[in-house]
Scaffold this active site. Sequence first.
Site, PDB file in Angstrom:
ATOM      1  CD  GLU A 172     -23.189 -33.426  24.399  1.00 33.31           C
ATOM      2  OE1 GLU A 172     -23.543 -34.285  23.915  1.00 33.31           O
ATOM      3  OE2 GLU A 172     -21.905 -32.880  24.635  1.00 33.31           O
ATOM      4  CD  GLU A 291     -20.555 -33.268  28.544  1.00 31.78           C
ATOM      5  OE1 GLU A 291     -19.948 -33.908  27.697  1.00 31.78           O
ATOM      6  OE2 GLU A 291     -21.850 -33.307  28.937  1.00 31.78           O
TER       7      GLU A 291
HETATM    8  O1  AHR Z   1     -19.079 -36.790  28.786  1.00 31.59           O
HETATM    9  C1  AHR Z   1     -19.367 -37.894  27.793  1.00 31.59           C
HETATM   10  C2  AHR Z   1     -20.662 -37.365  26.973  1.00 31.59           C
HETATM   11  O2  AHR Z   1     -20.137 -36.729  26.034  1.00 31.59           O
HETATM   12  C3  AHR Z   1     -21.834 -36.785  27.711  1.00 31.59           C
HETATM   13  O3  AHR Z   1     -22.812 -37.664  28.442  1.00 31.59           O
HETATM   14  C4  AHR Z   1     -22.395 -35.934  26.781  1.00 31.59           C
HETATM   15  O4  AHR Z   1     -23.043 -34.903  27.235  1.00 31.59           O
HETATM   16  C5  AHR Z   1     -21.422 -35.957  25.840  1.00 31.59           C
HETATM   17  O5  AHR Z   1     -21.723 -36.145  24.587  1.00 31.59           O
END
Ligand code: AHR
Length: 501
Positions: A172, A291
């Site tokens: 990210e 994610e």
């Molecule tokens: O999954 C939780 C968090 O969400 C992770 O650390 C991050 O990559 C995202 O913002």
Amino acid sequence: MRASVTAHKEFTVAKIDPRLYGSFVEHLGRAVYSGIYEPGHASADEQGFRQDVLDLVKELDVPVVRYPGGNFVSAYNWEDGIGPKEERPVRLDLAWHTAESNQVGIHEFADWAAKAETEMMLAVNLGSRGLDEARAFLEYVNHPGGSYWSDLRRQNGREEPWGVKLWCLGNEMDGPWQIGQKTAAEYGRTAFETAKAMRAFDKDIELVVCGSSTPNMPTYPEWEYTVLDYTYDSVDYISLHMYFENHEQNTKNFLARSMELETYIETISSVIKTIKAKKRSNKDVYISFDEWNVWYHSAEQDKPVLEGKHGWPHAPALLEDIYDFADVLVVGCILNTFIRRSDVVKVGCLAQLVNVIAPIMTVEDGPAWRQTTFYPYLYASKYGRGTALDLAVDVEGYETDFANNVPYLDVAGVLTEADGGLSFFLVNRHESEALDVELSLEGFAHSSVTMDKVIVGYALDKTNGPDEEPVAPADGDDASIVDGKLSVKLAPLSYRMIRLK
Ligand code: AHR
């Protein structure tokens, strides 16, 4: 209400990469400590891994697990987690305002992954560190021996390299919350140079470059355009992330959110094609959706820790969303979306696996238990591997302020590789009407229902817990096949998985 679906043997989307059903373990909250690892627990093995958690992970048949972050990775020194445990430093984790004991590092995680029968997907730190750290970590993990880093691994007790194939180039990097956030151009250059160095070591590894953290980012989708412009020929995947919330408690909207996921995938797929054309490239880049999940239940309770009001606690409860029945339906729709777009989404990671926005929860010194969302993930992972079918669906839809004509029936179909069976995953989004589904099987000889699982009949906010797990699948009994047509009645607000042979 009626719904008609046609599955035709010749109309397929793609062969599904099994890694579409991956997950994620971050050094965050209780994911690692008192999640996968709790040396004092009654079920702990000789290395301190909870066997009850391993059993549930194996039940889910998780093909790949991303590690060690997440936001955590952007200020992580992987070297802190190697060597004798008693000599490892405690560090402050800036991402989650906690302390990291480093009692679990790459050796322990690799051992856990082997026990969990899953593959590792590793992320390098391109936030506080960069190319040099990445190449050292890769050499440590994947080089057989005879070099500084590989010999250090052997000295630390692991003779053979782990041979990790999938590597994330940071996490990210577009997010202002990220340690070492970069502009698209800064990140594009860094990712390109890091990819070059990593490929100089091994041209066959698979590299994932960061896309947007969410489609709500102001830089989306220019971020993807710029980053791919720098890296297209050096990477294999661009990563996307998306979390779903229902703060407004609006069921219609919540159940329609996967439409935004479809648009997100479609948009980035177009950006990929644009850059491919611009570069006259004949190679393809795919999406690693590494994610995704529902995430909002725990937002309020996490604030004191995240704001530093508890100091720097080690492994406090964080992001411990307790999922309800509504989340089963949403997770079912998300997984269906990935199956339908398996032509471009090759890797997927349910974020996360244990305790942190997770299908598996633990009580410290107590039991491990299944959240409601365990089940749609289980069924997709177990019965969604093979070839995705391009289904034609005719059903009424409804309007929301962000999506038009949201179909009441959400469905995906897979011709499964292992046994030649057909799996259909169905969600009825309608709050009050049943759906009479007639599914024509064109060119298939499948004539009997071998499994019919339904999750239905709970209040939308019904949850599971450590003492009882009321939200669980039951056997459906009204699905039948006559003359090549599968008929089934889907109750309002229901999840269903039907297998045919
Ligand atoms: O999954 C939780 C968090 O969400 C992770 O650390 C991050 O990559 C995202 O913002």
